[in-house]
Design an enzyme around this catalytic site. Sequence first.
Site, short mmCIF file in Angstrom:
data_model
loop_
_atom_site.label_atom_id
_atom_site.label_comp_id
_atom_site.label_asym_id
_atom_site.label_seq_id
_atom_site.Cartn_x
_atom_site.Cartn_y
_atom_site.Cartn_z
N LYS A 42 0.84 -1.19 0.00
CA LYS A 42 0.00 0.00 0.00
C LYS A 42 0.87 1.23 0.00
CE LYS A 42 -3.96 2.19 0.84
NZ LYS A 42 -3.61 3.03 -0.34
N LYS A 79 5.12 2.01 -3.19
CA LYS A 79 5.16 3.42 -3.60
C LYS A 79 5.35 3.50 -5.09
CE LYS A 79 5.28 7.51 -1.56
NZ LYS A 79 4.63 7.74 -0.27
N THR A 129 -3.88 13.18 6.81
CA THR A 129 -2.47 13.33 7.16
C THR A 129 -2.32 14.45 8.19
OG1 THR A 129 -1.93 12.61 4.94
CG2 THR A 129 -0.14 13.56 6.22
N SER A 156 -6.67 5.74 4.61
CA SER A 156 -6.73 4.98 3.36
C SER A 156 -7.17 3.54 3.65
CB SER A 156 -5.37 4.93 2.68
OG SER A 156 -5.22 6.03 1.82
N1 GLU Z 1 1.05 8.95 0.19
C1 GLU Z 1 0.64 8.85 1.55
C2 GLU Z 1 1.80 8.42 2.40
O1 GLU Z 1 2.93 8.54 2.01
C3 GLU Z 1 -0.58 7.98 1.71
C4 GLU Z 1 -0.43 6.57 1.29
C5 GLU Z 1 -1.75 5.82 1.32
O2 GLU Z 1 -2.74 6.43 1.68
O3 GLU Z 1 -1.74 4.66 0.96
O4 GLU Z 1 1.64 8.00 3.52
#
Ligand code: GLU
Length: 430
Positions: A86, A122, A206, A364
Amino acid sequence: MTANSMTTEISKEQQEEKESLNLFYSTQTVIQKALGKLGYPNEMYELLKEPLRLLTVRIPVRMDDGTVKIFTGYRSQHSDAVGPTKGGVRFHPEVNEEEVKALSIWMSLKCGITNLPYGGGKGGIICDPKKMSFRELERLSRGYVRAISQIVGPTKDIPAPDVYTNSQIMAWMMDEYSRLREFDSPGFITGKPIVLGGSQGRETATARGVTICIDEAAKKKGFNIQGARVVIQGFGNAGSYLAKFMHDAGAKVIAVSDVYGAVHDPNGLDIDYLLDRRDSFGTFSQLFKNTISNKELLELDCDILVPAAISNQITVENAANIKAKIVVEAANGPTTLEATKILSERGVLLVPDILASAGGVTVSYFEWVQNNQGYYWTEEEVDEKLVKVMVHSFETIYETAQKHQVDMRLAAYMVGIRKMAEAASFRGWV
Ligand code: GLU
């Protein structure tokens, strides 16, 4: 000590600082230390020091002027020992293989800290979204999904927003994936618009997570958020909502910045005005005559400093000049390892990135759960669950730091890596 050995001493420190500027290298260093503290053999480090899988793709996109441009993109999957991977997808000119790999490892750690049933992933595309039209961005987003479709999916690897990607981009990606699979697949991606199965509270998650960490850290340091002076570097998704939440909680946000510079007012800034005037990339400072630099912003006299922009901002160069009592890392890797040591020696409470920014992936996960069950929660329900997860994660890491007499970063890595290592052992991988 001879003059000669002094020179070697200095260059060794410089070498360490240089190495700790490399995100991938510094992540590996802390993982190795964390696994050592937990008593795992070196094979475990060998397994977890690199992502299991890295896919590089080339995406042809028809631009608005009729020409075709080929973009390079990546998807890195660190570990699927715990469950599907994820993590977000970023659109940025400086995306590169090493960074995507390091960021996928961080996602594993964030999921470990918050006890989510995921490993880390990622993605990224080398592009400059500021110079692309809406339709070009749509074609790029769809092209990326087609290119990585074989290794992603609701039970394999679930993407999400990251730097310069948003709910519109998630919507295009979800639509493309659903078309490919020929069934509606909201659980393929998170951070979607509410109408397409997005979760209440995801957009602000966040920043909410950072706010919860600030509350907990302030309690430990024995001061009140009411009237506390806050400095925030960055005014993107995390920084801007955080400024709003802090302002609404009665704190005084005395400085915020964008890529070009910072505005500062010791009496507190008018956050609503800034929110109203910023553009979609979070820039506003060019509207002001009297600005200070991002470097000056970090050293301002304040109680709480939140680097919410880019990596390597607090280094050996400025760590001794940081005046904040607590530093909460909303960005990925804003403080180098050497600077972490200096802050910790100076008694500054540093809440590390993999904990502070874990609110996004936590909500998420809530979004994915809601998609899987087809039953949706209220904003209050989401928030209540997020507070529980974040407070528990903070406490666990704080206690681990106390117990093992280590800084919060190493403690966060220990908590973050433990579940993955345990899962890999049970599966018989190591
Ligand atoms: N891009 C965000 C992070 O770095 C969220 C990742 C997600 O929601 O899966 O934590």
